[in-house]
Design a protein around this motif. Structure first.
Motif, PDB file in Angstrom:
ATOM      1  N   CYS A  89      45.606  48.142  38.490  1.00  0.00           N
ATOM      2  CA  CYS A  89      46.542  48.021  39.609  1.00  0.00           C
ATOM      3  C   CYS A  89      47.958  48.250  39.074  1.00  0.00           C
ATOM      4  O   CYS A  89      48.287  47.773  37.987  1.00  0.00           O
ATOM      5  CB  CYS A  89      46.438  46.609  40.197  1.00  0.00           C
ATOM      6  SG  CYS A  89      47.707  46.252  41.418  1.00  0.00           S
ATOM      7  N   GLY A  91      50.658  46.995  40.315  1.00  0.00           N
ATOM      8  CA  GLY A  91      51.476  45.797  40.509  1.00  0.00           C
ATOM      9  C   GLY A  91      51.542  44.975  39.226  1.00  0.00           C
ATOM     10  O   GLY A  91      50.771  45.205  38.282  1.00  0.00           O
ATOM     11  N   SER A  92      52.473  44.016  39.191  1.00  0.00           N
ATOM     12  CA  SER A  92      52.630  43.175  37.994  1.00  0.00           C
ATOM     13  C   SER A  92      52.807  41.713  38.395  1.00  0.00           C
ATOM     14  O   SER A  92      53.786  41.071  38.004  1.00  0.00           O
ATOM     15  CB  SER A  92      53.843  43.634  37.190  1.00  0.00           C
ATOM     16  OG  SER A  92      53.670  44.946  36.737  1.00  0.00           O
ATOM     17  N   CYS A  93      51.879  41.205  39.167  1.00  0.00           N
ATOM     18  CA  CYS A  93      51.980  39.796  39.571  1.00  0.00           C
ATOM     19  C   CYS A  93      51.742  38.919  38.341  1.00  0.00           C
ATOM     20  O   CYS A  93      50.810  39.182  37.570  1.00  0.00           O
ATOM     21  CB  CYS A  93      50.945  39.484  40.640  1.00  0.00           C
ATOM     22  SG  CYS A  93      51.063  40.597  42.051  1.00  0.00           S
ATOM     23  N   TYR A  95      50.605  36.002  38.063  1.00  0.00           N
ATOM     24  CA  TYR A  95      49.362  35.211  38.079  1.00  0.00           C
ATOM     25  C   TYR A  95      48.117  36.087  38.081  1.00  0.00           C
ATOM     26  O   TYR A  95      47.009  35.592  38.224  1.00  0.00           O
ATOM     27  CB  TYR A  95      49.327  34.302  39.316  1.00  0.00           C
ATOM     28  CG  TYR A  95      49.462  35.062  40.615  1.00  0.00           C
ATOM     29  CD1 TYR A  95      48.460  35.912  41.050  1.00  0.00           C
ATOM     30  CD2 TYR A  95      50.602  34.941  41.400  1.00  0.00           C
ATOM     31  CE1 TYR A  95      48.586  36.627  42.216  1.00  0.00           C
ATOM     32  CE2 TYR A  95      50.735  35.649  42.578  1.00  0.00           C
ATOM     33  CZ  TYR A  95      49.714  36.490  42.982  1.00  0.00           C
ATOM     34  OH  TYR A  95      49.831  37.204  44.136  1.00  0.00           O
ATOM     35  N   CYS A  96      48.272  37.399  37.934  1.00  0.00           N
ATOM     36  CA  CYS A  96      47.168  38.333  38.221  1.00  0.00           C
ATOM     37  C   CYS A  96      45.864  37.951  37.512  1.00  0.00           C
ATOM     38  O   CYS A  96      45.848  37.714  36.302  1.00  0.00           O
ATOM     39  CB  CYS A  96      47.556  39.738  37.813  1.00  0.00           C
ATOM     40  SG  CYS A  96      46.248  40.925  38.192  1.00  0.00           S
ATOM     41  N   TYR A  97      44.774  37.949  38.256  1.00  0.00           N
ATOM     42  CA  TYR A  97      43.457  37.611  37.706  1.00  0.00           C
ATOM     43  C   TYR A  97      42.951  38.701  36.755  1.00  0.00           C
ATOM     44  O   TYR A  97      41.978  38.504  36.048  1.00  0.00           O
ATOM     45  CB  TYR A  97      42.449  37.370  38.847  1.00  0.00           C
ATOM     46  CG  TYR A  97      42.169  38.609  39.675  1.00  0.00           C
ATOM     47  CD1 TYR A  97      43.163  39.164  40.474  1.00  0.00           C
ATOM     48  CD2 TYR A  97      40.933  39.225  39.666  1.00  0.00           C
ATOM     49  CE1 TYR A  97      42.936  40.306  41.220  1.00  0.00           C
ATOM     50  CE2 TYR A  97      40.697  40.373  40.412  1.00  0.00           C
ATOM     51  CZ  TYR A  97      41.706  40.897  41.186  1.00  0.00           C
ATOM     52  OH  TYR A  97      41.476  42.037  41.922  1.00  0.00           O
ATOM     53  N   LEU A  98      43.618  39.857  36.743  1.00  0.00           N
ATOM     54  CA  LEU A  98      43.176  40.945  35.851  1.00  0.00           C
ATOM     55  C   LEU A  98      43.968  40.989  34.553  1.00  0.00           C
ATOM     56  O   LEU A  98      43.752  41.884  33.733  1.00  0.00           O
ATOM     57  CB  LEU A  98      43.348  42.304  36.569  1.00  0.00           C
ATOM     58  CG  LEU A  98      42.567  42.501  37.855  1.00  0.00           C
ATOM     59  CD1 LEU A  98      42.936  43.833  38.510  1.00  0.00           C
ATOM     60  CD2 LEU A  98      41.071  42.452  37.575  1.00  0.00           C
ATOM     61  N   LYS A 173      46.979  44.336  48.407  1.00  0.00           N
ATOM     62  CA  LYS A 173      48.311  43.813  48.717  1.00  0.00           C
ATOM     63  C   LYS A 173      49.221  44.950  49.166  1.00  0.00           C
ATOM     64  O   LYS A 173      50.398  44.739  49.388  1.00  0.00           O
ATOM     65  CB  LYS A 173      48.942  43.180  47.476  1.00  0.00           C
ATOM     66  CG  LYS A 173      48.500  41.771  47.177  1.00  0.00           C
ATOM     67  CD  LYS A 173      49.421  41.157  46.128  1.00  0.00           C
ATOM     68  CE  LYS A 173      49.090  39.721  45.849  1.00  0.00           C
ATOM     69  NZ  LYS A 173      47.879  39.559  45.045  1.00  0.00           N
ATOM     70  N   THR A 208      54.880  44.699  44.543  1.00  0.00           N
ATOM     71  CA  THR A 208      53.977  44.721  45.708  1.00  0.00           C
ATOM     72  C   THR A 208      54.811  44.627  46.988  1.00  0.00           C
ATOM     73  O   THR A 208      55.896  44.044  46.974  1.00  0.00           O
ATOM     74  CB  THR A 208      53.001  43.520  45.673  1.00  0.00           C
ATOM     75  OG1 THR A 208      53.768  42.323  45.556  1.00  0.00           O
ATOM     76  CG2 THR A 208      52.044  43.614  44.509  1.00  0.00           C
TER      77      THR A 208
END
Ligand code: SF4
Length: 337
Positions: A89, A91-93, A95-98, A173, A208
């Motif tokens: 992905c 995006g750069s969250c 908390y990302c689960y990845l 998202k 996002t």
């Protein structure tokens, strides 16, 4: 709109019409450096010396391959199997689960043999003892940003549209969903948006679209007669979490009205590996990662994860079940974990 800075195409991918279509689309867009790699080659030329730079450069890189192993992992609680149509992905969250899944340079991958992947899904469904087998298209990616190159969602949605023994679902998202709205779907694809409170999005999501744009996209998806769902994840128990998640649910009602929607609620959790990686990549992160406030649970693959204690999770469950019941006439809470 995701425009990769660089793309690496395995030459075997160009044996497939779909792979050649991806190459054409990348060339048409004209802003990506394209390298054709020998078959089975490793991607070694993504720059990035520090962990943060390596992470960001990886997220600007796209790889086009042929998926070799066709073993689909199970994907509880969201579906029976993960359908590996894309990975990664842009995006750069925080908390990302990845965050621990794809190494130092987490490039995105799309597959040239998407038709073979879908044929394999048909075999899984045919061999299943269940009447309906469900497949999750976002188990290890957000598949929407790469869709304009990969066409993977389009292929999957049209494939499942014709199937009586299986269903498809994915979550995003991103709001760049227009090309998917006119597809034949027969209501066999559950189209979900991942949303969170204003505070969580502001503090921990990067790259996002704002939730209000995701909700507008959700309304368009509902108008296109797709079954619609929302994944609220991760639920973070800040000091104002009840008020903030109530406001979020109210904004969903304002957008989608009486449409029957489903909710999946996933509380925040992290592993030791994720903790180390978050500290490297986002050294200033304010994510609440104090192990002393969590309970350690052994995950499916034997590694420890830190989750909210059972009494707090029970609070979360009763809050969402009650709030969704109060605010929506035909909505369901499919699970709270
Ligand atoms: S949008 Fe989803 S998959 Fe992408 S970085 Fe954020 S949490 Fe991870």
């Amino acid at each position: 709109m995701f425009v990769p800075k660089r793309a690496f195409i395995d030459e075997e991918a160009l044996d497939y019409p779909h792979g050649r279509k991806i190459l054409r689309r990348l060339k048409q867009q004209g802003e990506t450096d394209i390298t054709v790699m020998p078959s089975g080659g490793r991607v070694t030329s993504i720059p990035g010396s520090t962990p943060g730079d390596a992470y960001r450069q990886g997220k600007m890189s796209l790889v086009v391959r042929v998926l070799g192993r066709m073993d689909f992992p199970t994907c509880r609680p969201s579906a029976d199997y993960a359908l590996p149509i894309t990975t990664g992905c842009p995006g750069s969250c925080e908390y990302c689960y990845l965050i621990t899944q794809f190494g130092r340079k987490p490039y995105l991958t799309v597959y040239a043999n998407v038709d073979e992947i879908l044929d394999r899904a048909a075999q899984y469904a045919a061999q299943s003892s269940q009447n309906i087998t469900t497949f999750e298209g976002a188990a290890s990616s957000d598949p929407v940003p790469t869709e304009r190159y990969s066409g993977a969602l389009e292929s999957a949605i049209e494939h499942f549209s014709d199937r009586s023994d299986s269903r498809f679902r994915f979550v995003t998202k991103f709001d760049d969903i227009e090309p998917l709205l006119s597809l034949q779907h027969s209501r066999h694809t559950l189209f979900r948006f991942s949303i969170n409170t204003e505070k969580v999005c502001r503090d921990f999501e990067r790259g996002t679209p704002a939730v209000k744009h995701r909700l507008k996209a959700a309304a368009r998806v509902s108008d296109a007669d797709y079954p619609l769902g929302f994944v609220i994840a991760p639920v973070l128990l800040t000091s104002s979490w009840r008020r903030d998640y109530r406001a979020l649910l109210e904004s969903v009602v304002e957008t989608v009205g009486d449409t029957p929607v489903s909710f999946e609620i996933i509380s925040h959790r992290f592993t030791d590996a994720a903790l180390r990686k978050i500290r490297q990549i986002f050294p200033d992160s304010d994510l609440p990662l104090q192990k002393s406030r969590r309970m350690r649970r052994t995950g499916r693959y034997g590694h420890g994860k830190y989750v909210y204690p059972p009494e707090r999770l029970a609070d979360v469950r009763s809050f969402f079940e009650q709030s969704v019941g109060d605010l929506f006439s035909g909505a369901s809470v499919d699970y709270v974990v």
